[in-house]
Design an enzyme around this catalytic site. Structure first.
Site, short mmCIF file in Angstrom:
data_model
loop_
_atom_site.label_atom_id
_atom_site.label_comp_id
_atom_site.label_asym_id
_atom_site.label_seq_id
_atom_site.Cartn_x
_atom_site.Cartn_y
_atom_site.Cartn_z
N ASP A 6 -44.16 -20.50 13.56
CA ASP A 6 -44.29 -19.70 14.71
C ASP A 6 -44.35 -18.26 14.81
OD1 ASP A 6 -44.53 -22.52 15.47
OD2 ASP A 6 -43.79 -22.23 17.36
N GLU A 24 -32.09 -27.86 12.86
CA GLU A 24 -33.58 -27.49 12.78
C GLU A 24 -34.06 -26.91 11.69
OE1 GLU A 24 -34.79 -25.42 16.12
OE2 GLU A 24 -36.89 -25.41 16.00
#
Ligand code: GLC
Length: 423
Positions: free
Chosen positions: A165, A392
């Site tokens: 992203d 993550e």
């Protein structure tokens, strides 16, 4: 089998904890819905303890495929105010709300891997047979709507489609996206994660401008590519799609679907030839191309290394292995070249390591005969987990865990990496 290794036990616990029955959330709080490529990669972890559940993960995703063939990047199964932009912002008009953009097409690869390694052969065949035409329709949609001039490669029209992203790859092209007129909003991501590690406000405004623009066109996916001021050809995104086309072609052949096999074989061959236009001798890797200007984007990110996931020429795979070695980072593979002054070890996708990306690069390098480079990535990935747990993403210089915790696809990849080391 997996329960013998203490890391495998934790990984399985995390996957079960984030399991919502027929889909799995990436992590509690930060990401409370179903994400497209997360689910496909998650299924690869689930297969180690429950094969039937792994198939369900992908089936649930495809149950929300749009009639045009697109598979959305988020399925909002349940309401959750903790996430922005939620269903009311996307407003796509689907029976179960979804976003209106897509994500890397890793499903075809995941199906093939589940099928090849399945112990219940009859179940595997039945479930792949039902999914095959749906995945094929998604691939067809990609080339029809995101490659309107038939160049062989598809463009993303929003950075969120890339899965990477916040990459530096998008910065220059993103400047072309206006920010005027967007509705006032409150971000939620910065309430769950450190704002220093998240995108800036200026970037967020542009993400939302694109969403509002596409919404104003009624989410007609046939129109969005040409209407978008942001059209980027990402080698990593394309490599995932091309690998999925090749894998789907193999499955189609095995299951007696010659027309689907031929169609996907042709997509893969044409795309692999076109990918060569994105090679950079200077960087020893592929680069993104800006479709609106025709220029290559001077940004040595992991997207260009991830191209090794597709059947690129052996000399390219060798050069990619060398470029990863040359990074000299303590942990592999940083999402951006550390020598670039724009590298940021902690901000998401601008430097940190992600295990899913490592997995796909390592898998491609093994196939290309770069086994030592692949083994180094596998080891580095497991070292990170031993030192820092199931985050993550991670700082490649220190190993510091970043972003969300007890993260689903990280856990899934650990089960896969452990199996790769055992093999
Ligand atoms: C972030 C990542 C994206 C992922 C999502 C859920 O937005 O950039 O790739 O799918 O989180 O994990």
């Amino acid at each position: 089998m997996t329960a013998q290794d203490p890391l495998a036990k934790i990984a399985e616990d995390i996957l079960r904890e984030n399991d919502r029955g027929s889909y799995t959330v990436p992590t509690k709080g930060l990401y409370p819905f179903q994400w497209n490529w997360d689910s496909c990669l998650t299924a690869l972890g689930q297969r180690h303890y429950d094969e039937a559940r792994a198939w369900t993960e992908i089936e649930t995703l495809f149950a929300h495929q749009w009639p045009c063939g697109m598979v959305p990047h988020i399925i909002f199964h349940l309401n959750d105010d903790g996430y922005f932009p939620g269903p009311e912002v996307w407003s796509t008009g689907r029976p179960v709300p979804t976003s209106g953009i897509t994500q890397p097409a890793v499903a075809g690869f995941a199906l093939r891997r589940l099928f090849d390694r399945a112990s219940n052969r009859a179940e595997a065949e039945a479930r792949v047979r039902a999914l095959l035409p749906k995945v094929a329709a998604w691939h067809r949609w990609f080339f029809a709507t995101r490659d309107p001039k038939g160049e062989g490669l598809v463009a993303i029209i929003h950075p969120w489609e890339s899965g990477r992203d916040n990459s530096i790859d998008w910065d220059v092209s993103f400047e072309r996206v206006p920010t005027e007129g967007i509705a006032p909003y409150t971000r939620r991501d910065t309430q769950h994660a450190n704002p220093e590690h998240r995108p800036t406000k200026a970037q967020y405004d542009r993400y939302l401008w694109l969403v509002e623009h596409f919404r104003s066109l009624g989410w007609d996916t046939a129109k969005l590519h040409d209407a978008s001021p942001f059209q980027v050809v990402d080698p990593g995104f394309n490599a995932i799609l091309l690998r999925a086309c090749a894998d789907l072609a193999d499955l189609a052949e095995a299951l007696g679907e010659p027309a689907l096999a031929a169609e996907n074989r042709a997509f893969a061959a044409r795309g692999l030839a076109a990918l060569e236009r994105l090679w950079s001798v200077e960087h020893g890797q592929y680069l993104c191309g800006d479709r609106t200007t025709g220029a290559l984007i001077d940004s040595a990110s992991v997207g260009g290394l991830l191209a090794a996931f597709a059947a690129i020429p052996p000399a390219r795979a060798q050069a990619i292995a060398a470029s990863i070695e040359a990074h000299g980072a303590r942990f592999r593979v940083p999402s951006h070249a550390p020598a670039d002054p724009r590298f940021d070890a902690k901000r998401y996708w601008r430097g940190p390591v992600w295990l899913v990306v490592n997995y796909m690069i390592a898998d491609g390098l093994v196939r290309a005969g770069q086994t030592a480079a692949a083994a180094a990535i596998t080891r580095s990935s497991l070292d990170l987990i031993h030192e820092s747990g199931f985050a993550e993403y991670y700082d490649p210089t220190t190993g510091e865990p970043l972003g969300g915790g007890r993260f689903t696809w990280t856990a899934a990849m650990v089960l896969e990496f452990l199996a790769m080391e055992r093999a």
